[in-house]
Design an enzyme around this catalytic site. Sequence first.
Site, PDB file in Angstrom:
ATOM      1  N   GLU A 178      45.882  50.166  28.101  1.00  0.00           N
ATOM      2  CA  GLU A 178      45.951  49.695  26.719  1.00  0.00           C
ATOM      3  C   GLU A 178      47.334  49.218  26.319  1.00  0.00           C
ATOM      4  O   GLU A 178      48.342  49.634  26.893  1.00  0.00           O
ATOM      5  CB  GLU A 178      45.575  50.846  25.781  1.00  0.00           C
ATOM      6  N   GLY A 214      50.550  56.772  30.438  1.00  0.00           N
ATOM      7  CA  GLY A 214      51.436  57.007  31.574  1.00  0.00           C
ATOM      8  C   GLY A 214      52.760  57.612  31.177  1.00  0.00           C
ATOM      9  O   GLY A 214      53.177  57.565  30.014  1.00  0.00           O
ATOM     10  N   SER A 239      59.427  63.137  23.839  1.00  0.00           N
ATOM     11  CA  SER A 239      58.274  63.807  23.228  1.00  0.00           C
ATOM     12  C   SER A 239      58.569  65.291  23.227  1.00  0.00           C
ATOM     13  O   SER A 239      58.395  65.971  24.223  1.00  0.00           O
ATOM     14  CB  SER A 239      57.012  63.519  24.038  1.00  0.00           C
ATOM     15  N   CYS A 280      46.643  57.014  21.903  1.00  0.00           N
ATOM     16  CA  CYS A 280      46.783  56.652  23.315  1.00  0.00           C
ATOM     17  C   CYS A 280      45.502  56.904  24.085  1.00  0.00           C
ATOM     18  O   CYS A 280      44.980  58.010  24.057  1.00  0.00           O
ATOM     19  CB  CYS A 280      47.832  57.544  23.973  1.00  0.00           C
ATOM     20  N   CYS A 319      49.431  66.681  28.840  1.00  0.00           N
ATOM     21  CA  CYS A 319      49.661  67.136  27.461  1.00  0.00           C
ATOM     22  C   CYS A 319      48.310  67.335  26.761  1.00  0.00           C
ATOM     23  O   CYS A 319      47.423  66.496  26.849  1.00  0.00           O
ATOM     24  CB  CYS A 319      50.498  66.113  26.686  1.00  0.00           C
ATOM     25  N   HIS A 363      57.811  67.729  20.374  1.00  0.00           N
ATOM     26  CA  HIS A 363      56.599  68.372  19.841  1.00  0.00           C
ATOM     27  C   HIS A 363      56.670  69.878  19.661  1.00  0.00           C
ATOM     28  O   HIS A 363      55.627  70.517  19.450  1.00  0.00           O
ATOM     29  CB  HIS A 363      55.375  68.035  20.697  1.00  0.00           C
ATOM     30  N   CYS A 381      53.638  47.851  22.519  1.00  0.00           N
ATOM     31  CA  CYS A 381      53.631  49.137  23.215  1.00  0.00           C
ATOM     32  C   CYS A 381      52.852  48.939  24.509  1.00  0.00           C
ATOM     33  O   CYS A 381      51.707  48.500  24.488  1.00  0.00           O
ATOM     34  CB  CYS A 381      52.948  50.168  22.312  1.00  0.00           C
TER      35      CYS A 381
HETATM   36  N1  SAH Z   1      54.429  59.920  28.630  1.00  0.00           N
HETATM   37  C1  SAH Z   1      55.302  59.452  27.628  1.00  0.00           C
HETATM   38  C2  SAH Z   1      54.849  58.230  26.856  1.00  0.00           C
HETATM   39  C3  SAH Z   1      53.402  58.142  26.440  1.00  0.00           C
HETATM   40  S1  SAH Z   1      52.810  58.894  24.994  1.00  0.00           S
HETATM   41  C4  SAH Z   1      55.664  60.572  26.692  1.00  0.00           C
HETATM   42  O1  SAH Z   1      55.158  61.666  26.858  1.00  0.00           O
HETATM   43  O2  SAH Z   1      56.496  60.374  25.829  1.00  0.00           O
HETATM   44  C5  SAH Z   1      53.640  58.238  23.617  1.00  0.00           C
HETATM   45  C6  SAH Z   1      53.805  59.257  22.502  1.00  0.00           C
HETATM   46  O3  SAH Z   1      52.549  59.552  21.853  1.00  0.00           O
HETATM   47  C7  SAH Z   1      54.315  60.573  23.004  1.00  0.00           C
HETATM   48  O4  SAH Z   1      55.245  61.103  22.101  1.00  0.00           O
HETATM   49  C8  SAH Z   1      53.073  61.428  23.026  1.00  0.00           C
HETATM   50  O5  SAH Z   1      53.396  62.777  23.046  1.00  0.00           O
HETATM   51  C9  SAH Z   1      52.363  60.946  21.788  1.00  0.00           C
HETATM   52  N2  SAH Z   1      50.941  61.244  21.734  1.00  0.00           N
HETATM   53  C10 SAH Z   1      50.045  61.306  22.726  1.00  0.00           C
HETATM   54  N3  SAH Z   1      48.830  61.610  22.261  1.00  0.00           N
HETATM   55  C11 SAH Z   1      48.952  61.742  20.922  1.00  0.00           C
HETATM   56  C12 SAH Z   1      48.048  62.052  19.869  1.00  0.00           C
HETATM   57  N4  SAH Z   1      46.781  62.301  20.119  1.00  0.00           N
HETATM   58  N5  SAH Z   1      48.531  62.090  18.618  1.00  0.00           N
HETATM   59  C13 SAH Z   1      49.829  61.830  18.366  1.00  0.00           C
HETATM   60  N6  SAH Z   1      50.736  61.525  19.303  1.00  0.00           N
HETATM   61  C14 SAH Z   1      50.299  61.502  20.579  1.00  0.00           C
END
Ligand code: SAH
Length: 356
Positions: free
Chosen positions: A89, A161, A216, A335, A113, A218, A102
């Site tokens: 995507e 990814g 990331s 994502c 995650c 969190h 993006c």
């Molecule tokens: N692998 C990388 C980049 C991809 S995700 C990373 O972990 O940073 C891009 C961002 O979206 C990351 O901060 C990820 O933690 C967040 N993300 C993924 N799924 C999400 C969701 N369901 N809601 C909000 N943020 C999310």
Amino acid sequence: MTELTGMNRAELTEWLAGRGYPAFRGKQIFEWIHRGVDFDRMTNLPQEMRRKLQESAVAQPVKIRLHQTSTLDGTVKFLYELRDGNCVEGVLMQYKYGFSLCISTQVGCRMGCRFCASTLEGKIRDLTAGEMLGEILAANCFLSEKDEGKRVSHVVLMGSGEPLDNYEQVIRFLRLLREEDGIQISMRNVSLSTCGLVPRMYDLAEENLPVTLCISLHAPNDEIRRQTMPIANTWRITEVLEACRNYLQKTGRRIIFEYALVDGVNAGKEQAKELAELLRGMQCHVNLIPLNEVPERHLKGVSEETVRQFMCVLEERHISVTRRREMGDDIEGACGQLRRKTLATSRREKSCGSLT
Ligand code: SAH
């Protein structure tokens, strides 16, 4: 078939020389590729040469299989199709300063995650540098079809990814962005998001590719982070922050911390205070992300009031913080969601190549 998209000008020229073509063809083909053009429209090449190239090489490895445009803000979500039938995507957003895309760096992800849809079935494969560039080229074609001259100006590696888990190809891709006669996107306009692969963060600091590094995070501590991010079992937050400080020192770029607020996990005032304490004195910015609820994940987002309170605590403690604009809320924003939905539909229709 050789994918020419991932080659720089020198490599392309050499590849062509090996097939008996003069050096100036390298420049011509490189320029065409970076303009998103396929062999059949490379009009300054002899017909015979185009035909031969088509048999042995690929110029545009990524196609837009479908796109959805948000009626709220014009954000476009692409489902890109790769040559082996796999899909990833991309999201195109319009800002005052231009178009930001993006892009994905892997098909699936192996970081696991808990809130993320991209990782539900693990990693299928890495994308090549040429495919990452191909995502931008396809988006540029999409844009210029509507309005000549419009093109992607900013790139974020935040799709499916983990970019630092596909390090070599990502670095190659970043270098391609600033090749002479190419697409020419400055590193200042590129952001890379990682869940925090510490050794690769140190490597990246040495590449002379000063992209904005987004982490990331969190969570304000390891215990909470381990609840949603398996990578927290490998690297402690203090180690991630140390790598951030090193990156900041080497590149001069402030770090962006991404923080998705998850109800009952990391979104309380206590956690906000702890986060402020953790980041105190660091040149950074916190980006609060409203959780995009993924049906398979059973995690809940938080109310507007909770977001406001969390922000307030950080602001009071002089931590620079914004709330990420929710874009394309009506178009499978999270994502991996569009891909999963299409994948599920294709499964029913038994028509999505290697995805079935
Ligand atoms: N692998 C990388 C980049 C991809 S995700 C990373 O972990 O940073 C891009 C961002 O979206 C990351 O901060 C990820 O933690 C967040 N993300 C993924 N799924 C999400 C969701 N369901 N809601 C909000 N943020 C999310």
